[in-house]
Design a protein around this motif. Structure first.
Motif, PDB file in Angstrom:
ATOM      1  N   ASN A 108     -16.675  51.898  68.868  1.00 22.07           N
ATOM      2  CA  ASN A 108     -16.408  52.734  67.852  1.00 22.07           C
ATOM      3  C   ASN A 108     -15.703  54.046  67.898  1.00 22.07           C
ATOM      4  O   ASN A 108     -15.453  54.811  66.963  1.00 22.07           O
ATOM      5  CB  ASN A 108     -17.727  52.954  66.787  1.00 22.07           C
ATOM      6  CG  ASN A 108     -18.522  51.590  66.435  1.00 22.07           C
ATOM      7  OD1 ASN A 108     -17.920  50.629  66.421  1.00 22.07           O
ATOM      8  ND2 ASN A 108     -19.718  51.910  66.528  1.00 22.07           N
ATOM      9  N   LYS A 109     -15.088  54.152  69.161  1.00 24.19           N
ATOM     10  CA  LYS A 109     -14.434  55.202  69.521  1.00 24.19           C
ATOM     11  C   LYS A 109     -15.213  56.528  69.155  1.00 24.19           C
ATOM     12  O   LYS A 109     -14.507  57.478  68.783  1.00 24.19           O
ATOM     13  CB  LYS A 109     -12.876  55.215  68.888  1.00 24.19           C
ATOM     14  CG  LYS A 109     -12.090  53.946  69.581  1.00 24.19           C
ATOM     15  CD  LYS A 109     -10.717  54.079  69.182  1.00 24.19           C
ATOM     16  CE  LYS A 109      -9.727  53.277  70.188  1.00 24.19           C
ATOM     17  NZ  LYS A 109     -10.409  51.840  70.203  1.00 24.19           N
ATOM     18  N   ILE A 110     -16.576  56.581  69.362  1.00 28.67           N
ATOM     19  CA  ILE A 110     -17.161  57.757  69.123  1.00 28.67           C
ATOM     20  C   ILE A 110     -17.227  58.622  70.594  1.00 28.67           C
ATOM     21  O   ILE A 110     -17.522  58.173  71.708  1.00 28.67           O
ATOM     22  CB  ILE A 110     -18.552  57.711  68.593  1.00 28.67           C
ATOM     23  CG1 ILE A 110     -18.532  56.874  67.484  1.00 28.67           C
ATOM     24  CG2 ILE A 110     -19.400  58.851  68.667  1.00 28.67           C
ATOM     25  CD1 ILE A 110     -19.965  56.577  66.689  1.00 28.67           C
ATOM     26  N   LYS A 111     -16.680  59.754  70.544  1.00 29.97           N
ATOM     27  CA  LYS A 111     -16.582  60.541  72.077  1.00 29.97           C
ATOM     28  C   LYS A 111     -17.995  61.311  72.035  1.00 29.97           C
ATOM     29  O   LYS A 111     -18.601  61.772  71.066  1.00 29.97           O
ATOM     30  CB  LYS A 111     -15.535  61.553  71.590  1.00 29.97           C
ATOM     31  CG  LYS A 111     -14.278  61.059  71.728  1.00 29.97           C
ATOM     32  CD  LYS A 111     -13.647  60.530  72.852  1.00 29.97           C
ATOM     33  CE  LYS A 111     -12.110  59.802  72.981  1.00 29.97           C
ATOM     34  NZ  LYS A 111     -11.821  59.162  74.038  1.00 29.97           N
ATOM     35  N   THR A 112     -18.357  61.449  73.304  1.00 28.19           N
ATOM     36  CA  THR A 112     -19.613  62.212  73.549  1.00 28.19           C
ATOM     37  C   THR A 112     -19.277  63.289  74.615  1.00 28.19           C
ATOM     38  O   THR A 112     -18.442  63.100  75.703  1.00 28.19           O
ATOM     39  CB  THR A 112     -20.632  61.489  74.199  1.00 28.19           C
ATOM     40  OG1 THR A 112     -20.193  60.510  75.155  1.00 28.19           O
ATOM     41  CG2 THR A 112     -21.078  60.129  73.069  1.00 28.19           C
ATOM     42  N   VAL A 113     -20.001  64.343  74.437  1.00 23.60           N
ATOM     43  CA  VAL A 113     -19.927  65.653  75.416  1.00 23.60           C
ATOM     44  C   VAL A 113     -21.408  65.639  76.058  1.00 23.60           C
ATOM     45  O   VAL A 113     -22.290  65.758  75.252  1.00 23.60           O
ATOM     46  CB  VAL A 113     -19.393  67.008  74.499  1.00 23.60           C
ATOM     47  CG1 VAL A 113     -19.497  67.864  75.316  1.00 23.60           C
ATOM     48  CG2 VAL A 113     -18.168  66.789  74.143  1.00 23.60           C
ATOM     49  N   GLY A 114     -21.404  65.866  77.310  1.00 20.45           N
ATOM     50  CA  GLY A 114     -22.675  65.995  77.880  1.00 20.45           C
ATOM     51  C   GLY A 114     -22.818  67.288  78.397  1.00 20.45           C
ATOM     52  O   GLY A 114     -21.838  67.899  79.063  1.00 20.45           O
ATOM     53  N   LEU A 115     -23.991  67.781  78.315  1.00 23.29           N
ATOM     54  CA  LEU A 115     -24.278  69.303  78.813  1.00 23.29           C
ATOM     55  C   LEU A 115     -25.058  68.879  80.325  1.00 23.29           C
ATOM     56  O   LEU A 115     -25.955  68.251  80.280  1.00 23.29           O
ATOM     57  CB  LEU A 115     -25.266  69.918  78.086  1.00 23.29           C
ATOM     58  CG  LEU A 115     -24.713  70.482  76.621  1.00 23.29           C
ATOM     59  CD1 LEU A 115     -25.855  71.195  75.837  1.00 23.29           C
ATOM     60  CD2 LEU A 115     -23.443  71.281  76.603  1.00 23.29           C
ATOM     61  N   ILE A 116     -24.542  69.674  81.355  1.00 20.87           N
ATOM     62  CA  ILE A 116     -25.125  69.464  82.689  1.00 20.87           C
ATOM     63  C   ILE A 116     -25.371  70.916  83.059  1.00 20.87           C
ATOM     64  O   ILE A 116     -24.862  71.922  82.667  1.00 20.87           O
ATOM     65  CB  ILE A 116     -24.179  68.627  83.737  1.00 20.87           C
ATOM     66  CG1 ILE A 116     -22.818  69.311  83.708  1.00 20.87           C
ATOM     67  CG2 ILE A 116     -24.296  67.192  83.282  1.00 20.87           C
ATOM     68  CD1 ILE A 116     -22.155  68.674  85.180  1.00 20.87           C
ATOM     69  N   GLY A 117     -26.321  71.246  84.139  1.00 23.58           N
ATOM     70  CA  GLY A 117     -26.223  72.325  84.731  1.00 23.58           C
ATOM     71  C   GLY A 117     -27.575  72.520  85.476  1.00 23.58           C
ATOM     72  O   GLY A 117     -28.470  71.490  85.510  1.00 23.58           O
ATOM     73  N   LEU A 191     -16.676  63.914  78.264  1.00 25.46           N
ATOM     74  CA  LEU A 191     -16.247  65.368  78.878  1.00 25.46           C
ATOM     75  C   LEU A 191     -17.632  66.148  79.264  1.00 25.46           C
ATOM     76  O   LEU A 191     -18.642  65.628  78.535  1.00 25.46           O
ATOM     77  CB  LEU A 191     -15.611  66.256  77.826  1.00 25.46           C
ATOM     78  CG  LEU A 191     -15.630  67.947  77.904  1.00 25.46           C
ATOM     79  CD1 LEU A 191     -14.607  68.078  79.085  1.00 25.46           C
ATOM     80  CD2 LEU A 191     -15.235  68.491  76.730  1.00 25.46           C
ATOM     81  N   LEU A 192     -17.777  66.687  80.189  1.00 25.93           N
ATOM     82  CA  LEU A 192     -18.901  67.492  80.668  1.00 25.93           C
ATOM     83  C   LEU A 192     -18.929  68.888  80.639  1.00 25.93           C
ATOM     84  O   LEU A 192     -17.940  69.433  80.689  1.00 25.93           O
ATOM     85  CB  LEU A 192     -19.301  66.958  82.184  1.00 25.93           C
ATOM     86  CG  LEU A 192     -19.644  65.475  82.367  1.00 25.93           C
ATOM     87  CD1 LEU A 192     -19.789  65.243  83.863  1.00 25.93           C
ATOM     88  CD2 LEU A 192     -20.892  64.913  81.608  1.00 25.93           C
ATOM     89  N   LEU A 193     -19.704  69.393  80.002  1.00 27.66           N
ATOM     90  CA  LEU A 193     -19.763  71.013  79.998  1.00 27.66           C
ATOM     91  C   LEU A 193     -20.810  71.542  81.012  1.00 27.66           C
ATOM     92  O   LEU A 193     -22.062  71.120  80.971  1.00 27.66           O
ATOM     93  CB  LEU A 193     -20.347  71.396  78.663  1.00 27.66           C
ATOM     94  CG  LEU A 193     -19.455  71.267  77.403  1.00 27.66           C
ATOM     95  CD1 LEU A 193     -19.970  71.971  76.204  1.00 27.66           C
ATOM     96  CD2 LEU A 193     -17.974  71.500  77.454  1.00 27.66           C
ATOM     97  N   HIS A 194     -20.428  72.095  82.132  1.00 29.34           N
ATOM     98  CA  HIS A 194     -21.090  72.448  83.163  1.00 29.34           C
ATOM     99  C   HIS A 194     -21.724  73.917  82.913  1.00 29.34           C
ATOM    100  O   HIS A 194     -21.013  74.908  82.931  1.00 29.34           O
ATOM    101  CB  HIS A 194     -20.249  72.401  84.524  1.00 29.34           C
ATOM    102  CG  HIS A 194     -21.347  73.056  85.702  1.00 29.34           C
ATOM    103  ND1 HIS A 194     -20.753  72.699  87.168  1.00 29.34           N
ATOM    104  CD2 HIS A 194     -22.488  73.511  85.910  1.00 29.34           C
ATOM    105  CE1 HIS A 194     -21.707  73.363  87.872  1.00 29.34           C
ATOM    106  NE2 HIS A 194     -22.711  73.565  87.114  1.00 29.34           N
TER     107      HIS A 194
END
Length: 271
Positions: A108-117, A191-194
């Motif tokens: 469904n072309k839903i983008k996800t952003v993952g929080l890591i750290g 995309l990952l947000l570190h």
């Protein structure tokens, strides 16, 4: 060594892994999280049965006889093995449904952003800011154990944000394996947000650990944005020095925020 120390002091003795597992067990809320903790605990118990077995097996008398301790060790092993198989089968079922969900999102072309750290770097606080939700946040290790996926605040776009378990230095390998399902959100993210706690004096070492764990789980080639969090805890001079230092390093996209105070969150949304 644990058995020796307990014998000498008469005090229950635990090692670093047991403490981490205890913290994990305390904070796991979802069925998936609890299963993963239990799996890691049983694997750890299995590897520690050997020492006890030697002590027990001495109770058998005579040459060539099998001590009752040895039999007990075998039954313990068999019991744990059976439990491990059951847990792995149940986790496998959860994995399959997670993969289906991820596949569906991709379709469904839903983008996800993952929080890591690193653990306690402020990921859940930032997660709450981004998604207008109320995930439990506390100053402590491994408060988040269960991966949470929510839609971002609608006025800021159409994508999902996932909050994941924090990383830690020298995390026991079985634990990383057990938490593979939680970390799957990291592997499938676009995309990952570190998130980095700039107020921690070990900040450089923590960044290295996170990058290492990313490489270990096969997500080392993901697109990453560096988010320096908790800038409200720095003096203006320290803040400027940090920004200057990172500008010289020509790093990937870097932002400076305070998730708690909401500083810089707007520019994060825009980016």
């Amino acid at each position: 060594q644990i058995a020796n120390i307990e014998a000498a002091t008469g005090t229950k003795t635990v090692d670093r892994t047991t403490i981490i597992l205890d913290i994990f067990a305390r904070h796991a809320k979802t069925k998936e999280g609890k299963l993963q903790v239990e799996l890691a605990q049983q694997k750890y118990r299995m590897s520690h049965l050997k020492g006890l077995g030697i002590v027990m097996s001495r109770t058998g008398g005579g040459i060539g006889t099998r001590g009752p301790g040895e039999k007990k060790l075998e039954t313990d092993r068999r019991h744990i093995r059976k439990q491990l198989e059951e847990l792995e089968a149940r986790i496998e079922r959860i994995n399959k449904s997670n993969q289906l969900n991820a596949g569906q999102r991709e379709k469904n072309k839903i983008k996800t952003v993952g929080l890591i750290g690193y653990t306690n770097s402020g990921k859940s606080t930032l997660f709450n800011r981004l998604t207008q939700s109320e995930v439990v946040t506390k100053d402590g290790l491994f408060i988040t154990l269960d991966s949470t996926l929510r839609k971002v605040d609608p006025e800021h776009g159409d994508y999902l944000v996932s909050d994941t378990v924090g990383f830690i230095d020298k995390l026991p390998h079985d634990l990383i394996k057990a938490f593979k399902t939680t970390l799957m959100e990291v592997e499938t993210a676009d995309l990952l947000l570190h998130v980095v706690d700039v107020s921690n004096h070990n900040v450089e070492a923590q960044i290295t650990v996170v990058n290492q764990v990313l490489a270990d789980i096969g997500a080392g080639n993901k697109k990453v944005m560096m988010i320096y969090n908790k800038i409200d805890k720095l003096s203006p001079e320290d803040r400027e020095a940090l920004i200057l230092k990172n500008q010289q390093a020509v790093e990937e996209l870097t932002l400076y925020i305070s998730a708690k105070e909401g500083l810089g969150v707007e520019s994060l949304f825009e980016t």
